[in-house]
Motif scaffolding. Structure first.
Motif, PDB file in Angstrom:
ATOM      1  N   UNK A 136      -0.799   7.286  -2.412  1.00 60.68           N
ATOM      2  CA  UNK A 136       0.127   7.057  -3.525  1.00 60.68           C
ATOM      3  C   UNK A 136       0.339   5.552  -3.749  1.00 60.68           C
ATOM      4  N   UNK A 137       0.472   4.805  -2.664  1.00 62.46           N
ATOM      5  CA  UNK A 137       0.627   3.344  -2.777  1.00 62.46           C
ATOM      6  C   UNK A 137      -0.612   2.731  -3.424  1.00 62.46           C
ATOM      7  N   UNK A 138      -1.791   3.181  -3.010  1.00 61.72           N
ATOM      8  CA  UNK A 138      -3.044   2.645  -3.559  1.00 61.72           C
ATOM      9  C   UNK A 138      -3.166   2.950  -5.045  1.00 61.72           C
ATOM     10  N   UNK A 139      -2.785   4.163  -5.445  1.00 55.52           N
ATOM     11  CA  UNK A 139      -2.905   4.568  -6.847  1.00 55.52           C
ATOM     12  C   UNK A 139      -1.941   3.787  -7.734  1.00 55.52           C
ATOM     13  N   UNK A 140      -0.708   3.630  -7.278  1.00 53.71           N
ATOM     14  CA  UNK A 140       0.333   3.041  -8.118  1.00 53.71           C
ATOM     15  C   UNK A 140       0.402   1.520  -8.051  1.00 53.71           C
TER      16      UNK A 140
END
Length: 420
Positions: A136-140
């Protein structure tokens, strides 16, 4: 029986460098990038380097001149306010999954999360939940992260710092048992959190080089050498840690003080450094006023260029606890005149206010001009209001314009680095 807890320790990989890569639409794993202030010359320290440069053998926090000349790289000026924004964005991601009371922000790029009660909610294993958050951190934010999972805070930290580096998914996991099986004989011992070189050297005198060695050492030997800190060493050597996030959040320090220090950009002589220490005293007093505190003691320290002589300075108890600069300045000047060498170039300065109390406890002697002090405090409050509204450099003292003064420049910094 107390419920077995599960903690995540999540770290943003090469955070500052990864942010700069994200801002440029680049991959930190494919880009040579360093975060440093080139205006400080080739001796400037790199605050971060991209994972690609680490893979080439470049050491983190090296100086620019230490980077091999055959490596071409981008130099990004530190932007602390931008990194704080990214940190806040990542914290918002945590809040999408966990309650704030279960999160401890350990540093700008690292956080502990107690996920014990969330595993059943999300019906995930600890590793699956860790991967979900990292993805989620990588995507956002486009920031890569690694994670350690442990049955206590210490094991989560060690799983991040040591175990995760050897896992293809960058997620390490430890229990007390697996800690002893895999890391009890790990070297160097300084890889473990809270064991610095000084501690390692003292242990080495007794032939102790591993956590297993600490666990098997006579406890009286450890307490003789490390005092009450021996308990922490012994617990950690056995993979134990009793502290919880709830206890961290409820902790209140018994002693209170505020301090500030800075490394000067070049060698300063005695008089120029005196200007800076006066600026620092004023800044400290303004902070006390802002927080409605008074101090009973003030101290200064000075470090000399190339450490040619030991640092000097001292602490002095003031006649009355106060936060008024005109009073504090007298004690700071006295300490400076009495303790600082006049003939050695100065490179580091620090100031500390201790014995803090609420300003309602302020008292005076018979010779104090109370009205004059109150006028000065009211004037300083007006200055702070103007600074809050128009910026830190909206109002300055005359000494801020003297040769060698640093406050105007430092007002533009965050954490000692470019704040844009």
């Amino acid at each position: 029986m107390e419920k077995q807890r599960t903690y995540l320790c999540i770290d943003m990989k090469s955070f500052y460098a990864s942010v700069e890569c994200a801002e440029r639409g680049l991959s930190p794993f494919e880009t040579n990038l360093v975060v440093a202030d080139e205006s400080r010359g080739k001796g400037a320290i790199t605050l971060a380097i991209s994972p690609k440069m680490k893979a080439l053998g470049v050491k983190n926090r090296c100086r620019l001149f230490e980077i091999p000349q055959n490596i071409k790289y981008i130099v990004a000026l530190p932007r602390m306010s931008l990194y704080i924004k990214y940190c806040a964005d990542i914290f918002e991601i945590y809040l999408d999954y966990f309650s704030e009371e279960d999160i401890h922000q350990y540093s700008i790029d690292e956080a502990f999360i107690d996920v014990t009660d969330y595993l059943s909610v999300y019906n995930l294993t600890p590793k699956q939940l860790a991967k979900k958050i990292i993805d989620e951190i990588a995507i956002r934010t486009h920031i890569p992260a690694t994670c350690g999972i442990g049955t206590n805070l210490f094991l989560a930290k060690i799983a991040l710092d040591i175990t995760a580096k050897h896992c293809t998914d960058h997620i390490g996991e430890l229990t007390e048992e697996s800690f002893k099986e895999t890391l009890w004989e790990h070297t160097p011992i300084t890889d473990f959190w809270n064991i610095a070189k000084g501690t390692a050297n003292r242990l080495a005198r007794y032939g102790i080089y591993t956590m297993k060695g600490i666990a098997h050492a006579p406890e009286d030997l450890l307490y003789r050498n490390f005092g009450k800190n021996a308990k922490i060493l012994i617990d950690h050597a056995n993979g134990r840690e009793s502290c919880t996030i709830a206890e961290i959040k409820s902790y209140k320090s018994k002693s209170k003080s505020i301090s500030n220090s800075q490394i000067l950009f070049s060698d300063y002589d005695y008089d120029k450094a005196h200007v800076v220490i006066q600026e620092m005293a004023l800044t400290g007093c303004q902070r006390l006023i802002r927080e409605h505190l008074i101090a009973s003691h003030v101290g200064i320290f000075v470090g000399y260029s190339k450490d040619v002589i030991p640092q000097s300075g001292g602490t002095m108890k003031m006649a009355n606890s106060t936060n008024v600069y005109s009073v504090v300045k007298e004690y700071v000047d006295r300490l400076y005149y009495e303790t600082i060498s006049k003939d050695v170039p100065i490179r580091r300065l620090g100031i500390c206010f201790s014995g803090l109390a609420d300003e309602s406890a302020e008292g005076y002697d018979l010779f104090t001009d109370v009205e004059a002090l109150e006028r000065e405090r009211k004037l300083e409050n007006a200055v702070l209001e103007i600074k809050d509204r128009f910026g830190k450099n909206a109002m300055l003292r005359a000494f801020d314009l003297q040769e060698g003064a640093t406050q105007i420049t430092r007002n533009k910094l965050i954490g000692g680095h470019n704040g844009e």
